[in-house]
Design an enzyme around this catalytic site. Structure first.
Site, PDB file in Angstrom:
ATOM      1  N   GLY A   3       0.795  -1.221   0.000  1.00 18.13           N
ATOM      2  CA  GLY A   3       0.000   0.000   0.000  1.00 18.13           C
ATOM      3  C   GLY A   3       0.829   1.272   0.000  1.00 18.13           C
ATOM      4  N   GLY A   5       4.447   1.340  -0.769  1.00 15.53           N
ATOM      5  CA  GLY A   5       5.639   1.369  -1.604  1.00 15.53           C
ATOM      6  C   GLY A   5       5.882   0.054  -2.298  1.00 15.53           C
ATOM      7  N   VAL A   7       9.019  -2.944  -3.241  1.00 11.07           N
ATOM      8  CA  VAL A   7      10.340  -3.471  -2.902  1.00 11.07           C
ATOM      9  C   VAL A   7      10.920  -4.150  -4.133  1.00 11.07           C
ATOM     10  CG1 VAL A   7      11.655  -5.002  -1.396  1.00 11.07           C
ATOM     11  CG2 VAL A   7       9.662  -3.801  -0.502  1.00 11.07           C
ATOM     12  N   ASP A 117       2.906  -3.271  15.551  1.00  8.62           N
ATOM     13  CA  ASP A 117       2.198  -3.949  14.462  1.00  8.62           C
ATOM     14  C   ASP A 117       2.735  -5.363  14.286  1.00  8.62           C
ATOM     15  OD1 ASP A 117       0.266  -4.161  12.488  1.00  8.62           O
ATOM     16  OD2 ASP A 117       1.535  -3.294  10.914  1.00  8.62           O
TER      17      ASP A 117
END
Length: 257
Positions: A3, A5, A7, A117
């Protein structure tokens, strides 16, 4: 691609080293709050420096204004994917993963950093030639650094960021949180790894959030009868609704387990 970025797998042009580059999306690179969160993740990881936490070793801005950082390239699967593919993990396979993950989390807490998280999706497993798993803790993007601003990064709706299935009651209520919130999330992660399903679920996000604040987790043996009965008490201790009733450190929680 996620959401926030993308990789990329990369190779250093001179020395041939494999690595990964995480590039923040252009719209977020123009948002100072999101850039702050992106930088905070790299800073948090480098303050901890633990073998079971992803290594981030460079940071910069592309010519088009997108921010990026460079990190070690990991080969394997997330813990979430591993459990979905293989089902609940045998105790003798799960406990070494949990032990290493707990030590990484304890190192973060010793550095004054709360992850906020913790979930199977944010644990990456690499496997050696004998098939033995080594976990790497990922995504400190909403981590809180002790001594920094008390304001938390929030979603557009204004709700504290996190994942409902793994959020502590104090996160649900939007209260000030500390390392004991991570201990609650770790308890949920352990429960899911050992039984194959999280302790609290529902037909809607609100159902899950309500359960996180009010419901008692079922016995793990009610879900997976073959589990040793001794595992229930230490995991349920981590799932106490009041932070002061939980183990007061990850090390204490791990020792009981």
């Amino acid at each position: 691609e996620g959401g926030f970025g993308t990789v990329y797998r990369v190779i250093h042009p001179l020395i041939g080293k494999n690595a990964a580059i995480k590039v923040l999306k252009r719209e977020f690179s123009a948002n100072p709050e999101m850039v702050s969160r992106f930088i905070a993740e790299a800073r948090a990881v480098n303050q901890i420096r633990h073998k079971n936490i992803i290594d981030i070793f460079a940071f910069g801005v592309l010519d088009d204004g997108r921010h990026y950082y460079v990190m070690e390239l990991l080969e394997g699967v997330t813990l979430e994917r591993h459990v979905k593919t293989c089902g609940r993990l045998p105790v003798l396979e799960a406990l070494p993963i949990i032990r290493q993950l707990s030590r990484a989390l304890a190192a973060a807490h010793s550095a004054g950093i709360t992850h906020r998280d913790l979930k199977p999706e944010n644990v990456f497993l690499t496997f050696d030639e004998d098939g033995v798993a080594t976990p790497k803790l990922l995504d400190f993007g909403i981590a809180k650094l002790k001594g920094h601003s008390a304001s938390v990064h929030k979603t557009r709706s204004g709700a504290p960021m996190g994942t409902p299935l793994y959020m502590s009651p104090e996160q649900v209520y939007g209260r000030e949180i500390d390392h004991r919130s991570d201990i609650y999330s770790l308890g949920i992660l352990i429960y899911e790894v050992l039984t194959g399903s999280p302790p609290f679920d529902g037909d809607s996000v609100m159902d899950v959030l309500t359960a996180q604040t009010t419901a008692k987790a079922p016995s793990m043996r009610a879900v997976a009868p073959e589990l040793p009965p001794e595992l229930d008490a230490p995991v349920h201790h981590m799932l106490e609704k009041a932070p002061e009733k939980r183990p007061q450190s990850v090390t204490a929680a791990l020792d009981k387990l």
